[in-house]
Design an enzyme around this catalytic site. Structure first.
Site, PDB file in Angstrom:
ATOM      1  N   ASP A 167       9.756  -6.637   5.916  1.00  0.00           N
ATOM      2  CA  ASP A 167       9.842  -6.223   7.340  1.00  0.00           C
ATOM      3  C   ASP A 167       9.727  -6.832   8.418  1.00  0.00           C
ATOM      4  OD1 ASP A 167       9.561  -3.745   9.139  1.00  0.00           O
ATOM      5  OD2 ASP A 167       7.377  -4.164   9.256  1.00  0.00           O
ATOM      6  N   ASN A 418       2.693 -12.250  -0.402  1.00  0.00           N
ATOM      7  CA  ASN A 418       2.346 -11.192   0.350  1.00  0.00           C
ATOM      8  C   ASN A 418       3.221  -9.875  -0.169  1.00  0.00           C
ATOM      9  OD1 ASN A 418       1.447  -9.659   2.837  1.00  0.00           O
ATOM     10  ND2 ASN A 418       3.470  -9.011   2.867  1.00  0.00           N
ATOM     11  N   GLU A 419       2.186  -8.965  -0.667  1.00  0.00           N
ATOM     12  CA  GLU A 419       2.407  -7.722  -1.001  1.00  0.00           C
ATOM     13  C   GLU A 419       3.467  -7.702  -2.213  1.00  0.00           C
ATOM     14  OE1 GLU A 419       3.340  -4.832   1.940  1.00  0.00           O
ATOM     15  OE2 GLU A 419       1.340  -4.779   2.534  1.00  0.00           O
ATOM     16  N   ASN A 473      -4.013  -5.054   2.132  1.00  0.00           N
ATOM     17  CA  ASN A 473      -3.060  -4.579   3.225  1.00  0.00           C
ATOM     18  C   ASN A 473      -3.374  -3.230   3.227  1.00  0.00           C
ATOM     19  OD1 ASN A 473      -2.754  -7.270   3.706  1.00  0.00           O
ATOM     20  ND2 ASN A 473      -0.386  -6.839   3.178  1.00  0.00           N
ATOM     21  N   TYR A 475      -2.902   0.779   4.726  1.00  0.00           N
ATOM     22  CA  TYR A 475      -2.573   1.870   5.934  1.00  0.00           C
ATOM     23  C   TYR A 475      -3.141   3.345   6.101  1.00  0.00           C
ATOM     24  CZ  TYR A 475      -0.080  -2.270   7.504  1.00  0.00           C
ATOM     25  OH  TYR A 475       0.417  -3.453   7.977  1.00  0.00           O
ATOM     26  N   TYR A 479       0.661   4.924   7.159  1.00  0.00           N
ATOM     27  CA  TYR A 479       1.756   5.336   5.851  1.00  0.00           C
ATOM     28  C   TYR A 479       1.182   6.482   5.143  1.00  0.00           C
ATOM     29  CZ  TYR A 479       4.346   1.274   7.559  1.00  0.00           C
ATOM     30  OH  TYR A 479       4.922   0.457   8.277  1.00  0.00           O
ATOM     31  N   GLU A 513      -4.220  -6.770   6.578  1.00  0.00           N
ATOM     32  CA  GLU A 513      -3.322  -6.023   7.182  1.00  0.00           C
ATOM     33  C   GLU A 513      -3.866  -4.404   7.570  1.00  0.00           C
ATOM     34  OE1 GLU A 513       0.867  -5.446   6.349  1.00  0.00           O
ATOM     35  OE2 GLU A 513       1.021  -7.520   6.032  1.00  0.00           O
ATOM     36  N   TRP A 558      -2.794  -6.053  11.701  1.00  0.00           N
ATOM     37  CA  TRP A 558      -1.389  -5.845  11.799  1.00  0.00           C
ATOM     38  C   TRP A 558      -0.828  -5.072  13.025  1.00  0.00           C
ATOM     39  CZ3 TRP A 558       1.363  -9.328   9.390  1.00  0.00           C
ATOM     40  CH2 TRP A 558       2.795  -9.192   9.596  1.00  0.00           C
TER      41      TRP A 558
HETATM   42  C1  GCB Z   1       3.351  -4.485   5.224  1.00  0.00           C
HETATM   43  C2  GCB Z   1       3.998  -5.860   5.296  1.00  0.00           C
HETATM   44  C3  GCB Z   1       4.092  -6.192   6.713  1.00  0.00           C
HETATM   45  C4  GCB Z   1       4.721  -4.791   7.481  1.00  0.00           C
HETATM   46  C5  GCB Z   1       3.750  -4.041   7.616  1.00  0.00           C
HETATM   47  C6  GCB Z   1       4.045  -2.645   8.319  1.00  0.00           C
HETATM   48  O1  GCB Z   1       2.474  -3.948   4.377  1.00  0.00           O
HETATM   49  O2  GCB Z   1       3.223  -6.790   4.761  1.00  0.00           O
HETATM   50  O3  GCB Z   1       5.359  -7.061   6.725  1.00  0.00           O
HETATM   51  O4  GCB Z   1       5.226  -5.266   8.770  1.00  0.00           O
HETATM   52  O5  GCB Z   1       3.400  -3.483   6.398  1.00  0.00           O
HETATM   53  O6  GCB Z   1       4.043  -2.666   9.660  1.00  0.00           O
HETATM   54  O7  GCB Z   1       4.646  -1.791   7.518  1.00  0.00           O
END
Ligand code: GCB
Length: 608
Positions: A167, A418-419, A473, A475, A479, A513, A558
């Site tokens: 991303d 990462n991820e 990470n 969200y 998300y 994140e 993040w």
């Molecule tokens: C993630 C990624 C990062 C993205 C972020 C997002 O999990 O590691 O690269 O920019 O989410 O904002 O979706």
């Protein structure tokens, strides 16, 4: 052995800065190799291009900005005759993502990977006391074997397009400085340090590699330029009484001067500023100089207007000022190694850095951040090519990263991916090899980690046990169950955290994140997603969860600033999860962080 030492002048070393306007052209049909462009680009096709910079955002037409394929740079550099008999090294701080370098028509280097330095020794092809032509063929295509990973789409007319599995925008070019580094024939190639503490004193084990058997001396000077310790030999120990330690946000840097001597004659000299500190993970604590620390900070990007990922010291400076203002003490070099000057500034300012390699996109999807939240699983590591070529590229990059950054006091951990996809059996042996290699290569045996995607949950992830620090990470509330569903997001978040707790891993957890896209200036009462009010509510919910688990020892939101990504329905001119805008001005939530981070004690939730 190729030297990774940062270019510095000294009594025996010289540097020629090669930054400026170079000639540049695209090569969509990859015809340059067969048409002898190594001897000079076709003037009718070239334009001028600043170095260092990403090429993309200068252009006003889409084909050029999005260009994917081979592209070429050319310049010339004068090599004075008085340097004959020295080593002449052409050093690229990076070339994204791969490069073939020609000097005076001769191939002198090839390099895979876009975020680490490489050097070509050009003694044999140099035109002394004259101009030397430097031509570089770069390529920015993504594949399953590139770090970062992605794919390259080919349209029916043959045009190519980058399809990242990550991303951030696929910026490319000579994005960092290029220099000639002139060193003596007998030279210091590398040195490594590892510190331990004994009461008020420090002991630094060191090892110097040279390409000669001449005598090595190491001198250590304090910040007032007093000689405080000395040792001789390629390997040894340096004891400093009453050592002034490098502390979090309170740095102290000694100067280590390495001398290569032929009897009384100086052959080579190299100096570097070194902070003396220890790093250790003990139970759920991260210890710096045996004192627990709670990480407060950011996942970042090298990203700014016009320059793209091009090195921009002014932006770097502003970023550090903002990080200090907000009360941060750390950041992660998401998702690739950053410019060496950034690591030096982190050393000087006392920031703790989780140093990440460009192993990102190991989850086969353009929208992995979305798909992982929905529980989607894709196998990445089951492909043969991943287990062979990708792994070889990954290991090579890891060797370069640790060679480059091993002596930085700021580096407290290595982030090895990462991820990545972690739910298939084929991931496990891959992880094992990469984690073991990091341990073997690092003279300081720092903690290793990787940032875990949403579906790497305690029940599904097969790889978390490789990490010395568990980096999540997450969200929940973005998300996963965003907006009015936030209360459910919180329940799910707590449920996952309780599962981790039940595993009794006895390791520190940090959030590498968490964040919510927010359009600066959009206000809404009551909140809706994308408004500044929602960003604040979302983050306050995260804080409540973090604060209720003792083993959570850090939070890196993040992202530090809004940044450019590939265009698409998920992004409004880039990712807007910044606490600062892309122009480095605060969103409202920056003041929430400032208040929180300035009030959390450094040893927040420590057990020791
Ligand atoms: C993630 C990624 C990062 C993205 C972020 C997002 O999990 O590691 O690269 O920019 O989410 O904002 O979706």
């Amino acid at each position: 052995m190729e030297s990774m030492l940062y270019p510095r002048t000294s009594r025996t070393r010289r540097i020629v800065d090669m930054n400026g306007l170079w000639k540049f052209c695209f090569d969509p049909k990859s015809e340059g190799m067969n048409n002898d462009w190594k001897n000079g680009l076709d003037p009718k096709r070239t334009i001028e291009m600043p170095v260092p910079a990403s090429f993309n955002d200068f252009f006003t037409d889409k084909e050029s900005r999005e260009y994917t394929g081979d592209f070429w740079y050319e310049t010339s550099v004068f090599v004075p005759g008085e340097w004959e008999g020295k080593n002449i090294n052409l050093r690229f701080d990076c070339a994204t993502h791969r490069a073939i370098v020609f000097v005076n028509g001769e191939k002198v280097a090839t390099h895979e990977g876009g975020f680490l330095p490489f050097t070509a020794r050009i003694n044999d092809v140099v035109n002394w006391n004259g101009y030397n032509q430097v031509v570089v063929c770069l390529n920015n295509e993504l594949s399953h074997t590139s770090l970062p990973a992605g794919s390259t789409k080919v349209f029916s007319d043959g045009t190519k397009m980058s399809k990242p599995f990550f991303d951030f925008y696929n910026y490319a070019g000579l994005q960092r400085p290029v220099r000639l580094v002139v060193t003596p024939k007998d030279e210091i190639v590398d040195f490594a340090v590892n510190h331990s503490l004994e009461g008020a004193n420090s002991i630094t084990e060191y090892e110097v590699s040279t390409d000669s058997d001449k005598k090595v001396l190491v001198q250590v000077y304090d910040e007032d330029k007093n000689l405080v310790a000395e040792a001789s030999g390629k390997k040894g120990e340096i004891k400093i009484s009453d050592a002034h330690l490098w502390e979090v946000r309170n740095a102290y840097l000694y100067t280590f001067r390495i001398l290569l001597m032929d009897q009384e004659t100086l052959v080579d000299e190299y100096e570097e500023e070194i902070g003396i500190r220890t790093v250790e993970v003990k139970g759920t604590d991260i210890l710096i100089n045996n004192k627990p620390v709670y990480l407060k900070g950011f996942g970042k990007h090298e990203d700014s207007e016009i320059n793209g990922r091009g090195f921009n010291l002014a932006v770097v400076k502003r970023d550090f000022e903002l990080m200090k203002w907000i009360g941060a003490n750390s950041f992660r070099t998401s998702h690739y190694p950053y410019a060496e000057e950034i690591m030096q500034m982190a050393d000087r300012e006392g920031f703790l850095v989780i140093d990440e390699i460009a192993a990102v996109g190991f989850f086969e999807s353009l929208m992995n951040f979305m798909e992982a939240s929905t529980g989607k699983k894709t196998e990445f590591f089951s492909r043969d090519i991943v287990q062979t070529e990708t792994k070889a590229n990954h290991k090579a990059a890891l060797k370069e990263l640790i060679a480059r950054d091993k002596n930085h006091a700021c580096v407290i951990a290595w982030s090895l991916m990462n991820e990545p996809e972690t739910t298939s059996d084929s991931a496990v042996p891959y992880f094992k090899e990469i984690f073991e290699l990091a341990r073997e290569l690092d003279p300081q045996k720092r903690p290793r980690t990787f940032a875990m995607v949403m579906n790497s949950t305690p029940d599904a992830c097969k790889c978390y046990s490789f990490s010395d620090i568990i980096s999540l990470n997450r969200y929940y509330g973005w998300y996963n169950r965003g907006g009015y569903e936030m209360k459910e997001a919180k329940e799910l978040f707590i449920k996952e955290m309780d599962q981790w707790k039940e595993l009794h891993l006895n390791k520190p957890f940090i959030f590498t994140e968490f964040g919510a896209d927010t359009m600066a200036g959009v206000h809404k009462l009551p909140s809706v997603m994308w408004s500044e009010e929602y960003q604040e509510e979302y983050l306050n919910m995260q804080f409540e969860v973090f604060d209720s688990y003792d083993f959570v020892k850090g939070e890196q939101v993040w992202n530090f600033a809004d940044f450019q990504t590939t265009e698409g329905i998920m992004r409004v001119n880039g990712n807007k999860k910044g606490i600062f805008t892309r122009n480095r001005q605060p969103k409202a939530v920056a003041y929430v962080f400032k208040k929180r981070w300035e009030s959390l004690p450094q040893n927040y939730k420590s057990i020791s």
